[in-house]
Design an enzyme around this catalytic site. Structure first.
Site, PDB file in Angstrom:
ATOM      1  N   GLN A  64       1.026  -1.229  -0.530  1.00 52.27           N
ATOM      2  CA  GLN A  64      -0.428   0.090  -0.038  1.00 52.27           C
ATOM      3  C   GLN A  64       0.322   1.000   0.265  1.00 52.27           C
ATOM      4  OE1 GLN A  64      -3.041   2.718   2.776  1.00 52.27           O
ATOM      5  NE2 GLN A  64      -2.929   0.364   3.415  1.00 52.27           N
ATOM      6  N   GLU A 186       1.496  -0.814   8.203  1.00 55.30           N
ATOM      7  CA  GLU A 186       0.486  -0.133   8.535  1.00 55.30           C
ATOM      8  C   GLU A 186       0.204  -0.027   9.956  1.00 55.30           C
ATOM      9  OE1 GLU A 186      -1.553   2.314   7.246  1.00 55.30           O
ATOM     10  OE2 GLU A 186      -1.856   3.196   8.710  1.00 55.30           O
ATOM     11  N   GLY A 295      -8.379  24.023  20.611  1.00 50.22           N
ATOM     12  CA  GLY A 295      -8.618  24.345  21.689  1.00 50.22           C
ATOM     13  C   GLY A 295      -9.624  24.591  22.181  1.00 50.22           C
TER      14      GLY A 295
HETATM   15  N1  CAO Z   1      11.904 -10.078  -9.563  1.00 49.28           N
HETATM   16  C1  CAO Z   1      12.418 -10.763  -8.932  1.00 49.28           C
HETATM   17  N2  CAO Z   1      12.621 -10.755  -7.348  1.00 49.28           N
HETATM   18  C2  CAO Z   1      11.476  -9.555  -6.735  1.00 49.28           C
HETATM   19  C3  CAO Z   1      10.834  -8.333  -7.950  1.00 49.28           C
HETATM   20  C4  CAO Z   1      10.932  -9.316  -9.499  1.00 49.28           C
HETATM   21  N3  CAO Z   1      10.321  -7.970 -10.382  1.00 49.28           N
HETATM   22  N4  CAO Z   1      10.316  -7.933  -7.173  1.00 49.28           N
HETATM   23  C5  CAO Z   1      10.526  -7.991  -5.856  1.00 49.28           C
HETATM   24  N5  CAO Z   1      10.942  -8.894  -5.922  1.00 49.28           N
HETATM   25  C6  CAO Z   1      11.814  -9.758  -4.852  1.00 49.28           C
HETATM   26  C7  CAO Z   1      12.471  -8.883  -3.751  1.00 49.28           C
HETATM   27  O1  CAO Z   1      13.754  -8.797  -4.265  1.00 49.28           O
HETATM   28  C8  CAO Z   1      12.566  -9.436  -2.153  1.00 49.28           C
HETATM   29  O2  CAO Z   1      13.642 -10.751  -2.856  1.00 49.28           O
HETATM   30  P1  CAO Z   1      14.673 -11.484  -1.658  1.00 49.28           P
HETATM   31  O3  CAO Z   1      14.469 -10.758   0.067  1.00 49.28           O
HETATM   32  O4  CAO Z   1      15.703 -12.083  -2.246  1.00 49.28           O
HETATM   33  O5  CAO Z   1      15.307  -9.551  -1.797  1.00 49.28           O
HETATM   34  C9  CAO Z   1      11.715  -9.706  -2.383  1.00 49.28           C
HETATM   35  O6  CAO Z   1      10.777 -10.171  -4.046  1.00 49.28           O
HETATM   36  C10 CAO Z   1       9.950  -9.288  -1.526  1.00 49.28           C
HETATM   37  O7  CAO Z   1      10.497  -8.135  -0.835  1.00 49.28           O
HETATM   38  P2  CAO Z   1      10.181  -8.053   0.117  1.00 49.28           P
HETATM   39  O8  CAO Z   1      11.078  -8.719   1.302  1.00 49.28           O
HETATM   40  O9  CAO Z   1       9.654  -6.142  -0.208  1.00 49.28           O
HETATM   41  O10 CAO Z   1       8.451  -7.829   0.689  1.00 49.28           O
HETATM   42  P3  CAO Z   1       7.998  -8.829   1.796  1.00 49.28           P
HETATM   43  O11 CAO Z   1       6.466  -9.500   1.759  1.00 49.28           O
HETATM   44  O12 CAO Z   1       8.341  -9.958   2.665  1.00 49.28           O
HETATM   45  O13 CAO Z   1       8.363  -7.537   2.700  1.00 49.28           O
HETATM   46  C11 CAO Z   1       6.998  -5.533   3.740  1.00 49.28           C
HETATM   47  C12 CAO Z   1       7.252  -7.012   3.200  1.00 49.28           C
HETATM   48  C13 CAO Z   1       6.016  -4.363   3.628  1.00 49.28           C
HETATM   49  C14 CAO Z   1       7.031  -5.923   4.473  1.00 49.28           C
HETATM   50  C15 CAO Z   1       8.250  -4.787   3.151  1.00 49.28           C
HETATM   51  O14 CAO Z   1       8.571  -4.642   1.967  1.00 49.28           O
HETATM   52  C16 CAO Z   1       8.502  -3.954   3.639  1.00 49.28           C
HETATM   53  O15 CAO Z   1       8.855  -3.642   5.452  1.00 49.28           O
HETATM   54  N6  CAO Z   1       8.913  -2.252   3.145  1.00 49.28           N
HETATM   55  C17 CAO Z   1       8.963  -1.349   3.065  1.00 49.28           C
HETATM   56  C18 CAO Z   1       8.421  -0.706   4.516  1.00 49.28           C
HETATM   57  C19 CAO Z   1       6.555  -0.589   3.932  1.00 49.28           C
HETATM   58  O16 CAO Z   1       6.697  -0.924   2.436  1.00 49.28           O
HETATM   59  N7  CAO Z   1       5.921  -1.291   4.364  1.00 49.28           N
HETATM   60  C20 CAO Z   1       4.654  -1.016   3.845  1.00 49.28           C
HETATM   61  C21 CAO Z   1       3.437  -1.645   3.427  1.00 49.28           C
HETATM   62  S1  CAO Z   1       2.363  -1.817   3.271  1.00 49.28           S
HETATM   63  O17 CAO Z   1       1.191  -2.033   4.645  1.00 49.28           O
END
Ligand code: CAO
Length: 475
Positions: A64, A186, A295
């Site tokens: 998001q 979030e 206020g």
């Molecule tokens: N091709 C190949 N690999 C891809 C890709 C693509 N097009 N797009 C994403 N990936 C891979 C990434 O390289 C990553 O791999 P590695 O960990 O092996 O390097 C993996 O997909 C996923 O990345 P991620 O760790 O960001 O995803 P997640 O689902 O585990 O975590 C989240 C999600 C949101 C917790 C994390 O991305 C985060 O903390 N983001 C920053 C804070 C944020 O934006 N939070 C808001 C989320 S909305 O509530």
């Protein structure tokens, strides 16, 4: 004689017009030369393109926070190219699905007006395509977990070398410090940013709010950072990194509570109803229920129908300048002169009783009747609108804040259009793209790959999901 006079008058009018035109032209020309300013567009308002026309975004966002940012930029006219993992895409496409086999509303409402290309960023050919995109885009936006972009090989150094004008904008959960490596969603941000500890009722647990201040709030902050960096790039010619931590974004939105934290050193917070109830304050800003943040004391009051309708309530503010009007309205004219009620400081310890009395009146009216009566007298009130009422509200449709768009696999759906209205840049709210819908178009028209090269890319597996093994192969 009269004819000649008329002709002479017409001639002099025409000459005056010509001269005026010349003067305007000369001045505009001179101005343009001296200040290097472009001439104002002669196109009618709203027909001179959109604010971010010409800005191309390499959108690596998911879930998001990042997508809200890039959707806003797309509404403003940026060409937003969303890069997704082949065969999977943004994880939200399949989350909270309401229509079998179709992209979820979670996805569609956060990715309107964008294009989608699938690229495996860990595939050698995929990396090559991404490098080409980096050279042709203005901004890269991402909200991966810390380190993920670097692991793809897209380090700041690599990007900056390929395209020194590129702006790299990131959302992370926390800024540099003890929690910088944490993944954040979030509600984690709402808690870590100080919002949850100050939301809810004093005698209950901390509460998160339904507004997505961690995700969408940080996306908004990031959008401002990007537009500012684009503006600075006009002067410097170089890109920069933009970082918005969700904790920081939430704190920025909850800053009045940090204000109250500091006020606590100098005595009780007199506008909190806890003060009137004689409950001592602790060491930290407490939860204030529905107390008004400023206020001007306010509270949520029941309206007619509250027994069966969970949203038959109104927010009522006892703004000082309209106090006498409130007294007359609720049948308490004596409060206008009673020293216990006549002034705002005198009312502070009696707020609960005051709101009880106002509620006796609001309970006799629907929330819309209260709205109608009070607004005529400049008394600030707000009906508690349900999402059903908002979805059906004609004025929100008329302004484009709520928009219905069509979708090839799920049919029509409602989305939130651009809440920021620009008079000369009218938002064009389009449906979200299907996974990889624009892969071919982007490879050819943006990146300039030939038919032969596109065929090679397709065969390489860089843009398509790996084939599922057949039963025989799997065995
Ligand atoms: N091709 C190949 N690999 C891809 C890709 C693509 N097009 N797009 C994403 N990936 C891979 C990434 O390289 C990553 O791999 P590695 O960990 O092996 O390097 C993996 O997909 C996923 O990345 P991620 O760790 O960001 O995803 P997640 O689902 O585990 O975590 C989240 C999600 C949101 C917790 C994390 O991305 C985060 O903390 N983001 C920053 C804070 C944020 O934006 N939070 C808001 C989320 S909305 O509530």
């Amino acid at each position: 004689m009269a004819k000649r006079k008329k002709a002479a008058k017409a001639k002099s009018k025409a000459t005056a017009k010509k001269t005026a035109k010349k003067v305007v032209k000369f001045t505009a020309k001179k101005l343009a030369a001296s200040n290097d300013l472009p001439r104002p567009s002669a196109k009618p308002w709203g027909q001179a393109g959109r604010a971010l026309d010409g800005v191309r975004i390499l959108d690596f966002t998911h879930v998001q926070s990042g997508p809200t940012c890039t959707q806003l930029l797309a509404y403003m006219g940026a060409d937003c190219i969303k890069v997704e993992r082949p065969g999977i895409g943004d994880i939200t496409r399949g989350q909270l699905r309401d229509v079998k086999g179709a992209d979820s509303l979670y996805f569609t409402m956060l990715n309107g007006s964008k294009r989608s290309i699938t690229i495996d960023s860990k595939h050698a050919k995929g990396k090559e395509i991404l490098d080409r995109l980096v050279k042709l885009c203005d901004v890269l936006v991402e909200n991966f977990a810390p380190g993920a972009l670097d692991r793809m090989g897209l380090t700041w150094e690599h990007i900056h070398k390929l395209n020194p004008r590129m702006i790299v904008a990131s959302v992370k959960g926390f800024g540099p410090g003890p929690y910088e490596d944490c993944k954040v969603y979030e509600n984690v941000a709402q808690c870590a940013g100080g919002s949850a500890s100050t939301t809810g009722f004093r005698d209950g647990p901390p509460l998160v709010t339904g507004s997505q201040i961690g995700d969408s709030g940080t996306g908004l902050h990031l959008a401002l950072g990007i537009v500012s960096a684009l503006y600075q790039r006009n002067r410097t010619g170089r890109g920069q990194r933009v970082l918005c931590a969700m904790q920081d974004g939430v704190l920025n939105l909850a800053r009045v509570k940090l204000r109250d934290q500091q006020r606590l050193k100098h005595g009780p917070l007199t506008e909190y109803s806890q003060y009137g109830e004689g409950v001592p304050f602790g060491k930290a800003t407490p939860r204030a229920g529905n107390d008004s943040g400023g206020g001007q004391p306010g509270w949520i009051l029941k309206c007619k129908g509250w027994e069966s309708d969970p949203d038959a309530y109104i927010y009522f503010i006892t703004q000082a300048p309209v106090w006498t009007a409130i007294c007359d309205l609720i049948g308490k004219p004596e409060w206008k002169t009673d020293p216990d009620y006549a002034t705002p400081p005198a009312r502070l310890p009696r707020l609960r009783g005051i709101f009880d009395a106002i509620e006796q009146w609001t309970k006799t009216k629907t929330k819309f009747e209260v709205m109608e009566i009070c607004n005529k007298q400049d008394i600030p009130v707000g009906p508690i609108l349900s999402m059903k009422e908002i979805a059906e509200e004609p004025s929100l449709r008329a302004t484009g804040t709520v928009v219905e768009v069509d979708h090839p696999t799920r049919g029509a759906y409602l989305t939130v259009g651009n809440p920021i209205k620009l008079s000369d840049s009218i938002a064009d709210v389009r449906r979200s793209p299907l996974l990889g819908e624009h892969t071919d178009e982007i490879l050819r028209k943006v990146l300039g790959y030939s038919d032969k090269e596109v065929a090679e890319i397709k065969a390489s597996g860089a843009i398509t999901a790996p084939e599922k093994p057949t039963k025989a192969e799997a065995a």
